[in-house]
Enzyme design. Structure first.
Site, mmCIF file in Angstrom:
data_model
loop_
_atom_site.group_PDB
_atom_site.id
_atom_site.type_symbol
_atom_site.label_atom_id
_atom_site.label_comp_id
_atom_site.label_asym_id
_atom_site.label_seq_id
_atom_site.Cartn_x
_atom_site.Cartn_y
_atom_site.Cartn_z
ATOM 1 N N ASN A 275 -7.071 47.389 27.582
ATOM 2 C CA ASN A 275 -7.667 46.553 28.617
ATOM 3 C C ASN A 275 -6.677 45.447 28.986
ATOM 4 O O ASN A 275 -6.496 44.484 28.251
ATOM 5 C CB ASN A 275 -8.969 45.953 28.061
ATOM 6 C CG ASN A 275 -9.735 45.183 29.111
ATOM 7 O OD1 ASN A 275 -9.228 44.940 30.211
ATOM 8 N ND2 ASN A 275 -10.954 44.786 28.775
ATOM 9 N N ARG B 196 -8.964 50.647 30.879
ATOM 10 C CA ARG B 196 -9.912 50.045 31.819
ATOM 11 C C ARG B 196 -9.140 49.676 33.083
ATOM 12 O O ARG B 196 -8.138 48.973 33.014
ATOM 13 C CB ARG B 196 -10.506 48.788 31.198
ATOM 14 C CG ARG B 196 -11.372 48.044 32.171
ATOM 15 C CD ARG B 196 -11.888 46.758 31.569
ATOM 16 N NE ARG B 196 -12.716 46.079 32.534
ATOM 17 C CZ ARG B 196 -12.719 44.780 32.735
ATOM 18 N NH1 ARG B 196 -11.926 44.007 32.023
ATOM 19 N NH2 ARG B 196 -13.505 44.241 33.626
ATOM 20 N N HIS C 173 -18.055 45.351 36.521
ATOM 21 C CA HIS C 173 -18.732 45.409 35.209
ATOM 22 C C HIS C 173 -19.477 46.736 35.029
ATOM 23 O O HIS C 173 -20.424 46.831 34.254
ATOM 24 C CB HIS C 173 -19.778 44.274 35.040
ATOM 25 C CG HIS C 173 -19.199 42.914 34.851
ATOM 26 N ND1 HIS C 173 -19.855 41.780 35.279
ATOM 27 C CD2 HIS C 173 -18.054 42.499 34.306
ATOM 28 C CE1 HIS C 173 -19.121 40.727 34.987
ATOM 29 N NE2 HIS C 173 -18.020 41.135 34.400
ATOM 30 N N LEU D 259 -23.896 38.641 31.417
ATOM 31 C CA LEU D 259 -23.536 37.229 31.585
ATOM 32 C C LEU D 259 -22.439 36.859 30.595
ATOM 33 O O LEU D 259 -22.708 36.545 29.428
ATOM 34 C CB LEU D 259 -24.760 36.331 31.332
ATOM 35 C CG LEU D 259 -26.017 36.633 32.153
ATOM 36 C CD1 LEU D 259 -27.161 35.746 31.690
ATOM 37 C CD2 LEU D 259 -25.756 36.433 33.640
ATOM 38 N N ARG E 250 -16.193 30.886 38.710
ATOM 39 C CA ARG E 250 -16.345 31.410 40.087
ATOM 40 C C ARG E 250 -17.652 30.915 40.687
ATOM 41 O O ARG E 250 -18.675 30.861 40.001
ATOM 42 C CB ARG E 250 -16.351 32.942 40.092
ATOM 43 C CG ARG E 250 -15.029 33.537 39.689
ATOM 44 C CD ARG E 250 -15.079 35.067 39.754
ATOM 45 N NE ARG E 250 -14.209 35.620 38.735
ATOM 46 C CZ ARG E 250 -14.488 36.692 38.014
ATOM 47 N NH1 ARG E 250 -15.597 37.360 38.205
ATOM 48 N NH2 ARG E 250 -13.644 37.115 37.102
ATOM 49 N N GLU F 131 -18.213 47.699 25.969
ATOM 50 C CA GLU F 131 -17.421 48.396 26.989
ATOM 51 C C GLU F 131 -16.375 49.304 26.346
ATOM 52 O O GLU F 131 -16.049 50.355 26.874
ATOM 53 C CB GLU F 131 -16.749 47.364 27.904
ATOM 54 C CG GLU F 131 -17.767 46.625 28.755
ATOM 55 C CD GLU F 131 -17.185 45.425 29.471
ATOM 56 O OE1 GLU F 131 -17.226 44.323 28.881
ATOM 57 O OE2 GLU F 131 -16.706 45.579 30.595
HETATM 58 P P1 AMP Z 1 -17.973 36.742 27.145
HETATM 59 O O1 AMP Z 1 -17.090 36.655 28.375
HETATM 60 O O2 AMP Z 1 -18.926 37.918 27.215
HETATM 61 O O3 AMP Z 1 -17.229 36.656 25.842
HETATM 62 O O4 AMP Z 1 -18.920 35.445 27.194
HETATM 63 C C1 AMP Z 1 -18.406 34.146 27.148
HETATM 64 C C2 AMP Z 1 -19.533 33.150 27.393
HETATM 65 O O5 AMP Z 1 -20.553 33.329 26.398
HETATM 66 C C3 AMP Z 1 -19.079 31.699 27.295
HETATM 67 O O6 AMP Z 1 -19.641 30.947 28.351
HETATM 68 C C4 AMP Z 1 -19.661 31.268 25.966
HETATM 69 O O7 AMP Z 1 -19.920 29.889 25.903
HETATM 70 C C5 AMP Z 1 -20.962 32.043 25.958
HETATM 71 N N1 AMP Z 1 -21.556 32.036 24.615
HETATM 72 C C6 AMP Z 1 -21.093 32.657 23.491
HETATM 73 N N2 AMP Z 1 -21.894 32.339 22.427
HETATM 74 C C7 AMP Z 1 -22.873 31.514 22.895
HETATM 75 C C8 AMP Z 1 -23.993 30.850 22.307
HETATM 76 N N3 AMP Z 1 -24.272 30.957 21.015
HETATM 77 N N4 AMP Z 1 -24.781 30.081 23.114
HETATM 78 C C9 AMP Z 1 -24.498 29.953 24.423
HETATM 79 N N5 AMP Z 1 -23.466 30.552 25.035
HETATM 80 C C10 AMP Z 1 -22.660 31.336 24.305
#
Ligand code: AMP
Length: 401
Positions: free
Chosen positions: A10, A90, A179, A208, A240, A384
């Protein structure tokens, strides 16, 4: 599906993520992450079952050089010798060319190149990964899995912008969605947990992470999604803006002296949670700050949840009656607060949250965080990489994806 090892690649614009994945169980035999490529601080972290953790400085390395370091490390892993059967890449944008994983050949490379104009940061980096892997593993089949492919089932009504039709016909300006690999995984996993055939399942999946998108799935096919021509459309994200009045962009350009590059920087890198809060793009940081009374952090979370709820409501027209609403990605899987606030906005549509189950992310109930007599809402961790591995194994085995 046979159990096989696949090297999953990736390439981000300045990062390279690699993993050797056991396709059936999803187990990671070895994982590596190179970050800050093209800078003096570039480095790679490798975690392997056989050799433990290693950190390597890569000063100013590009994707090809980082890949070479990983390939050398991989060659030293005795256990893996000859066991990897394919490399799966990817690729962010497959335009209208690709509906499923494909084997790399000259024509495929040309088409990925042709889509580079629509994903200028990502597709060229993805191509670099393919070239590096072909060089270091010339004997292995190279497979590409596209972020856009799952959404190629969108009907015209969902993918057309209301602009002159010729711009779609001649320039392919339309909504593509991204996604896709994550939404596809969530669909399969949700149907499994619901005990239903995928072809009979209607879902709304919400990914998210730092990037955010939602997808309406009707009878196992993506029928609407929030991202569009580029990943900038739709939900509020880490940096964004998501949806805004296109007139705002004209205003920036015509009346405020912004250049196209500055507008790009503003909307892709300085907006979203970061722009609203003036503090951080990271939901965890914002939640902590909101708890200690930071009003801007609180506001950013509120706007994020309101906009998410509004999009979920809009997508429902494409996939009702809904079998489940699924939360995923770093925020969707971990933020008790975001799920609570979003579902509060959705109460008029009948959604109800089980507070206790939400607190533990549905871990004691197969991910379910709503009561039995209300619409099914689940938390499902996405994967993924396992989809990339399985896509390659199925393609090589000649199974339909
Ligand atoms: P990802 O791109 O899927 O790794 O997601 C990143 C996002 O997940 C960031 O905004 C992190 O702050 C959020 N995140 C990860 N763990 C937590 C948590 N325990 N509570 C709130 N947000 C989280």
């Amino acid at each position: 599906m046979n159990s096989s090892l696949v090297l999953v690649v990736n390439c981000g614009s300045s990062s390279l993520k690699l993993a050797v994945v056991e396709s059936k169980s999803g187990e990671r035999v070895i994982e590596a992450l190179a970050e800050r490529l093209f800078t003096p601080k570039a480095s790679m972290e490798i975690r392997s079952q056989e050799m433990g953790e290693t950190r390597i400085g890569l000063s100013d390395a590009d994707h090809g050089q980082a890949f070479e370091v990983f390939a050398t490390h991989l060659a030293a892993e005795q256990e893996l010798n000859g066991r990897i059967i394919a490399v799966s890449h990817r690729v962010v944008h497959g335009g209208e060319y690709f509906h499923c994983p494909v084997l790399v050949d000259e024509e495929v490379l040309q088409k990925i190149e042709a889509c580079s104009g629509l994903a200028p940061l990502h597709n060229p980096a993805n191509l670099q990964g393919i070239h590096a892997a072909t060089k270091h593993f010339p004997g292995l089949p190279q497979v590409v899995v596209f972020d856009t492919a799952f959404h190629q089932t969108l009907p015209e009504t969902a993918y057309l912008y209301a602009i002159p039709y010729g711009l779609y016909e001649q320039q392919q300006l339309r909504r593509y969605g991204f996604h896709g690999t994550s939404h596809h995984y969530l669909m399969l996993e949700a149907a499994r947990r619901l005990g239903q055939a995928v072809e009979k399942t209607n879902l709304l999946t919400v990914h998210l992470g730092n990037g955010c998108s939602a997808c309406a799935i009707r009878r196992g096919r993506s029928v609407d999604t929030t991202m569009g021509l580029t990943p900038l459309e739709g939900l509020v994200m880490g940096t964004r803006s998501g949806d805004l009045d296109p007139g705002l962009i004209l205003h920036l350009l015509e009346h405020m002296g912004y250049s196209p590059e500055e507008t790009d920087e503003l909307l892709n890198h300085q907006s979203g949670l970061l722009g609203l809060s003036g503090l951080s793009n990271d939901m965890r940081t914002l939640e902590e700050s909101a708890r200690t009374g930071n009003r801007q952090a609180e506001l950013a979370i509120e706007v994020f949840c309101f906009r998410l709820a509004k999009s979920v409501a809009a997508l429902t027209v494409s996939c009702a009656p809904l079998d489940a609403l699924v939360f995923s990605g770093g925020i969707g899987e971990n933020s008790v607060l975001v799920r609570k606030r979003t579902l509060a906005w959705l109460e008029p549509l009948g959604f109800v949250l089980d507070k206790q189950k939400n607190e533990v992310h549905g871990e004691d109930s197969d991910g379910r965080i709503s009561p039995k007599n209300a619409p099914d809402v689940r938390v499902i961790p996405t994967d993924e990489e396992v989809m990339l591995a399985r896509g390659a194994v199925s393609l090589i085995a000649g199974e339909s994806p």
